[in-house]
Design a protein around this motif. Structure first.
Motif, PDB file in Angstrom:
ATOM      1  N   PHE A 104      -4.856 -27.238  42.858  1.00 34.68           N
ATOM      2  CA  PHE A 104      -5.727 -27.310  41.677  1.00 34.68           C
ATOM      3  C   PHE A 104      -5.450 -28.614  40.902  1.00 34.68           C
ATOM      4  N   ARG A 105      -6.538 -29.163  40.340  1.00 35.08           N
ATOM      5  CA  ARG A 105      -6.461 -30.494  39.741  1.00 35.08           C
ATOM      6  C   ARG A 105      -5.549 -30.588  38.519  1.00 35.08           C
ATOM      7  N   SER A 106      -5.465 -29.530  37.733  1.00 38.84           N
ATOM      8  CA  SER A 106      -4.643 -29.588  36.518  1.00 38.84           C
ATOM      9  C   SER A 106      -3.148 -29.717  36.825  1.00 38.84           C
ATOM     10  N   TRP A 107      -2.762 -29.329  38.083  1.00 41.16           N
ATOM     11  CA  TRP A 107      -1.338 -29.435  38.444  1.00 41.16           C
ATOM     12  C   TRP A 107      -0.861 -30.877  38.335  1.00 41.16           C
ATOM     13  N   TYR A 108      -1.688 -31.845  38.774  1.00 33.79           N
ATOM     14  CA  TYR A 108      -1.283 -33.266  38.773  1.00 33.79           C
ATOM     15  C   TYR A 108      -1.031 -33.754  37.338  1.00 33.79           C
ATOM     16  N   PHE A 109      -1.918 -33.332  36.447  1.00 28.85           N
ATOM     17  CA  PHE A 109      -1.778 -33.752  35.044  1.00 28.85           C
ATOM     18  C   PHE A 109      -0.520 -33.127  34.421  1.00 28.85           C
ATOM     19  N   ILE A 110      -0.325 -31.813  34.654  1.00 29.04           N
ATOM     20  CA  ILE A 110       0.827 -31.122  34.060  1.00 29.04           C
ATOM     21  C   ILE A 110       2.128 -31.663  34.660  1.00 29.04           C
ATOM     22  N   PHE A 111       2.103 -31.922  35.984  1.00 35.77           N
ATOM     23  CA  PHE A 111       3.268 -32.496  36.666  1.00 35.77           C
ATOM     24  C   PHE A 111       3.680 -33.821  36.014  1.00 35.77           C
ATOM     25  N   ALA A 112       2.700 -34.735  35.797  1.00 36.05           N
ATOM     26  CA  ALA A 112       2.989 -36.046  35.189  1.00 36.05           C
ATOM     27  C   ALA A 112       3.513 -35.890  33.764  1.00 36.05           C
ATOM     28  N   LEU A 113       2.944 -34.928  33.034  1.00 32.63           N
ATOM     29  CA  LEU A 113       3.346 -34.715  31.644  1.00 32.63           C
ATOM     30  C   LEU A 113       4.801 -34.228  31.554  1.00 32.63           C
ATOM     31  N   ILE A 114       5.134 -33.224  32.357  1.00 28.47           N
ATOM     32  CA  ILE A 114       6.499 -32.687  32.331  1.00 28.47           C
ATOM     33  C   ILE A 114       7.503 -33.742  32.810  1.00 28.47           C
ATOM     34  N   LEU A 115       7.133 -34.456  33.879  1.00 27.26           N
ATOM     35  CA  LEU A 115       8.032 -35.470  34.433  1.00 27.26           C
ATOM     36  C   LEU A 115       8.291 -36.588  33.424  1.00 27.26           C
ATOM     37  N   THR A 116       7.243 -36.990  32.686  1.00 30.00           N
ATOM     38  CA  THR A 116       7.401 -38.021  31.645  1.00 30.00           C
ATOM     39  C   THR A 116       8.339 -37.545  30.549  1.00 30.00           C
ATOM     40  N   ALA A 117       8.175 -36.290  30.133  1.00 32.57           N
ATOM     41  CA  ALA A 117       9.026 -35.739  29.078  1.00 32.57           C
ATOM     42  C   ALA A 117      10.487 -35.686  29.508  1.00 32.57           C
ATOM     43  N   LEU A 118      10.721 -35.315  30.770  1.00 29.99           N
ATOM     44  CA  LEU A 118      12.103 -35.178  31.254  1.00 29.99           C
ATOM     45  C   LEU A 118      12.751 -36.546  31.492  1.00 29.99           C
ATOM     46  N   THR A 119      12.068 -37.416  32.249  1.00 29.67           N
ATOM     47  CA  THR A 119      12.666 -38.719  32.586  1.00 29.67           C
ATOM     48  C   THR A 119      12.759 -39.632  31.369  1.00 29.67           C
ATOM     49  N   GLY A 120      11.720 -39.632  30.524  1.00 28.87           N
ATOM     50  CA  GLY A 120      11.773 -40.438  29.301  1.00 28.87           C
ATOM     51  C   GLY A 120      12.736 -39.877  28.292  1.00 28.87           C
ATOM     52  N   GLY A 121      12.732 -38.565  28.161  1.00 31.62           N
ATOM     53  CA  GLY A 121      13.594 -37.926  27.168  1.00 31.62           C
ATOM     54  C   GLY A 121      15.053 -38.195  27.404  1.00 31.62           C
ATOM     55  N   ILE A 122      15.510 -38.079  28.671  1.00 33.11           N
ATOM     56  CA  ILE A 122      16.939 -38.268  28.949  1.00 33.11           C
ATOM     57  C   ILE A 122      17.372 -39.701  28.674  1.00 33.11           C
ATOM     58  N   ARG A 123      16.480 -40.647  28.995  1.00 31.22           N
ATOM     59  CA  ARG A 123      16.843 -42.047  28.797  1.00 31.22           C
ATOM     60  C   ARG A 123      16.929 -42.396  27.309  1.00 31.22           C
ATOM     61  N   PHE A 124      15.968 -41.986  26.517  1.00 31.58           N
ATOM     62  CA  PHE A 124      15.998 -42.306  25.092  1.00 31.58           C
ATOM     63  C   PHE A 124      17.036 -41.465  24.351  1.00 31.58           C
ATOM     64  N   PHE A 125      17.325 -40.281  24.883  1.00 31.28           N
ATOM     65  CA  PHE A 125      18.392 -39.465  24.299  1.00 31.28           C
ATOM     66  C   PHE A 125      19.746 -40.138  24.539  1.00 31.28           C
ATOM     67  N   TYR A 126      19.909 -40.707  25.738  1.00 26.41           N
ATOM     68  CA  TYR A 126      21.131 -41.453  26.060  1.00 26.41           C
ATOM     69  C   TYR A 126      21.303 -42.640  25.110  1.00 26.41           C
ATOM     70  N   ARG A 127      20.192 -43.339  24.886  1.00 27.70           N
ATOM     71  CA  ARG A 127      20.259 -44.495  23.985  1.00 27.70           C
ATOM     72  C   ARG A 127      20.643 -44.059  22.568  1.00 27.70           C
ATOM     73  N   PHE A 128      20.032 -42.957  22.114  1.00 30.09           N
ATOM     74  CA  PHE A 128      20.310 -42.459  20.765  1.00 30.09           C
ATOM     75  C   PHE A 128      21.781 -42.073  20.616  1.00 30.09           C
ATOM     76  N   ILE A 129      22.326 -41.323  21.578  1.00 27.71           N
ATOM     77  CA  ILE A 129      23.716 -40.880  21.512  1.00 27.71           C
ATOM     78  C   ILE A 129      24.663 -42.077  21.566  1.00 27.71           C
ATOM     79  N   ARG A 130      24.346 -43.036  22.456  1.00 23.97           N
ATOM     80  CA  ARG A 130      25.207 -44.221  22.594  1.00 23.97           C
ATOM     81  C   ARG A 130      25.268 -45.013  21.291  1.00 23.97           C
ATOM     82  N   LEU A 131      24.115 -45.237  20.684  1.00 21.70           N
ATOM     83  CA  LEU A 131      24.075 -45.980  19.431  1.00 21.70           C
ATOM     84  C   LEU A 131      24.742 -45.198  18.302  1.00 21.70           C
ATOM     85  N   TYR A 132      24.538 -43.895  18.303  1.00 23.40           N
ATOM     86  CA  TYR A 132      25.156 -43.037  17.281  1.00 23.40           C
ATOM     87  C   TYR A 132      26.683 -43.129  17.360  1.00 23.40           C
TER      88      TYR A 132
END
Length: 615
Positions: A104-132
């Motif tokens: 189903f077509r919505s899977w591709y959109f939801i997949f990209a959304l979740i993947l962006t949240a996980l991969t982006g979140g961990i990287r910017f969270f790492y930056r935040f903790i490091r700077l803190y």
């Protein structure tokens, strides 16, 4: 082999991304079916999860996910994350189509959304903790004793400098606050630090936040604006640094290393003077150009700037061989093809000057040879007359005789209503130039300007030497003021004035507002890291013989005309009594070489605006 070179941090990110892809693939199903996943789609993901994982990780590696410095991650890295996940989702769609599988077509959109949240979140969270942790000295270099920084200018330059300081564990500095005059920025935050007020708050904020260093990061500010800010900052006990100019922004060179200490030029209250180089090219290019006094401060800079514009030949005349040799070697290194001739000669020697003109036939002459030290000339007035007056006369006479195109005299503001013999002799030089200009085919002009920063014998090198020796710094009078220019500025305007020459003019250079010498001394002590009258004393020695409290650039009878360059004005030529001048010069010549004791009186007879103290 590849994995051996991958750091533990990168390996951790790689493993997390594998988990993130798996979670996104199954999570997209869970979201789509609201927790009730249909067996067909679950089996489909189970069947192709390895291909989904391989495709996505390949794209991540291709877009350099594991070579970026995520500590410094910004909007650009976040954009790359979004692009990578969109490409990954599209690749998976192509894969399912090629294998003729129904997803189903919505899977591709939801997949990209979740993947962006996980991969982006961990990287910017790492930056935040490091700077803190860095801020609290728990990671990398401890910042408990870090230098506390106030940045003036909450714009792009200030943001970049703050970002570098905040993100680096090599710089033992911490940004505490910003100052900015823009109303809309008040109370706002940049890089997590508050804009605490406008420039009026600098003194208050420096005490409140215990500031150690102030960085002025407003590359677009005018010279006057920068000076006003520096004047306020100099009242604090902070070290002050400034970002040089707008070109740093344009060249993407904004960094802490680009900041420099305050220089004395910053206190002039104006921008660096610019000239039209094309006009100089037109009349210097392919010409034989002579510079007398070519080894001195002004003469050597004239040679440097003339050499850039392709003269046919550059003739440098100086009596002092060491200075002449230095500038000769410098020009040969920078311009290997230049045709330069260095001649050791005195402008007092009329026969030698005539011989030089006869042999080389210069088209343009810049006459910079002169005795210029006011106190020394007060004690040796005959030498001032011999060198300044008759040196100018001999060179001007030769220029007229051999029909040079232009003769430009380097004069001084001290020639206006002179109170010293040096200024008086320079006024006679101007009279000589104007007299020749009335009857010669050569265009005779004079260029008049004030003190030049950094020139031999000027006040700044003296102050610096006195500071190095621990003081005291000597100022003649608390109210004495002077006009100042840098050597390159003065010379560039001299060159452009030469382009405007028609004959007989006295060009007056606009040097901005006069500067108080006491302020220069005080600021120079501060910027050297000392406290005036605590670490380094300032002593007042009294006005020297022939010295004024202020200099003038124009005499009352001289009017002003503008030129295309508004910083160059033309003083209206004054009618010269040539017969009186000729007779007076004969008397002066005889008296000077007879070593008369009343030279100042004789000079006064010719220059009635000369006010001298009778012995």
């Amino acid at each position: 082999m590849i994995f051996k070179t991958i750091s533990i941090r990168r390996m951790g990110l790689f493993i997390f991304d594998i988990i993130a892809v798996i979670l996104a693939a199954y999570g997209a199903l869970w979201v789509r079916f609201n927790g009730q996943i249909e067996p067909y789609y679950l089996s489909l993901i189970n069947k192709y999860i390895y291909i989904i994982l391989s495709l996505t990780m390949f794209i991540f590696i291709l877009l350099k996910f594991y070579t970026s410095l995520w500590l410094y991650a910004s909007i650009y890295e976040f954009r790359n994350i979004i692009m990578a996940n969109i490409i990954s989702s599209a690749s998976n769609m192509i894969m399912f189509v090629l294998f003729e599988e129904r997803m189903f077509r919505s899977w591709y959109f939801i997949f990209a959304l979740i993947l962006t949240a996980l991969t982006g979140g961990i990287r910017f969270f790492y930056r935040f903790i490091r700077l803190y942790l860095q801020e609290r000295g728990l990671f990398g270099r401890s910042r408990k004793d870090a230098s506390r920084i106030m940045i003036i200018g909450a714009g792009e330059a200030g943001n970049q400098i703050a970002k570098e300081i905040t993100g680096s564990d090599k710089l033992n500095k911490t940004v505490v606050c910003f100052i900015d005059d823009m109303e809309t920025k008040q109370g706002r935050y940049l890089q997590g630090k508050k804009v605490v007020g406008k420039r009026e708050k600098i003194l208050e904020a420096s005490e409140k936040y215990e500031i150690d260093e102030i960085y002025i990061a407003i590359p677009s500010a005018t010279g006057l604006e920068r000076k006003k800010i520096i004047d306020i900052c100099s009242k604090t006990k902070c070290k002050i640094k400034v970002l040089p100019g707008m070109y740093k922004i344009l060249n993407d060179e904004v960094s802490v290393s680009a900041l420099r200490n305050i220089e004395i030029e910053d206190l002039l209250g104006r921008d660096q003077i610019e000239i039209n180089t094309e006009e100089i090219m037109d009349y210097v290019n392919n010409k034989v150009v002579m510079v007398t006094g070519g080894g001195g401060s002004i003469g050597s800079e004239l040679c440097r700037q003339i050499a850039k514009h392709g003269p046919k030949q550059l003739i440098l005349i100086d009596f002092y061989e060491n200075n002449a040799y230095d500038i000769q070697q410098e020009l040969i290194r920078k311009y290997p093809t230049i045709n330069i001739k260095v001649l050791i000669a005195s402008v007092r020697n009329s026969k030698k000057i005539d011989k030089i003109f006869k042999e080389y036939h210069p088209d343009i002459i810049y006459h910079a040879a002169a005795h210029k030290h006011v106190p020394l000339m007060e004690d040796s007035p005959n030498e001032a007359v011999k060198n300044n007056v008759f040196g100018t006369f001999h060179v001007a006479k030769a220029a007229d005789k051999y029909e040079a195109k232009k003769f430009i005299l380097i004069s001084t503001d001290k020639a206006v209503n002179p109170t010293n013999i040096m200024g008086a002799t320079k006024r006679i030089c101007e009279m000589i130039v104007q007299a020749f200009g009335c009857k010669s085919k050569t265009e005779f002009v004079a260029v008049r300007f004030g003190n030049v920063l950094g020139s031999n014998g000027s006040v700044i090198p003296l102050f610096k030497k006195q500071i190095e020796e621990g003081g005291p710094v000597t100022v003649t009078h608390p109210d004495i003021i002077r006009y100042f220019m840098t050597i390159p500025e003065a010379v560039s305007l001299v060159l452009q004035a030469g382009a405007y020459a028609k004959g007989g003019e006295i060009f007056v250079l606009d040097m901005g507002e006069p500067v108080k010498i006491l302020d220069l001394a005080t600021n120079l002590i501060k910027f050297s890291g000392y406290t005036p009258n605590v670490d380094i004393k300032i002593e007042f020695t009294g006005l020297r013989p022939g010295e004024k409290l202020f200099e003038e650039l124009l005499m009352e009878e001289e009017g002003l005309k503008t030129t295309p360059n508004k910083l160059i004005k033309i003083g209206k030529p004054i009618v010269i009594d040539e017969k009186k001048l000729s007779n007076s010069l004969k008397k002066l010549y005889e008296a000077a070489y007879a070593e008369t004791e009343n030279m100042k009186e004789l000079v006064h007879d010719l220059v009635d605006t000369y006010h001298y103290r009778k012995e």
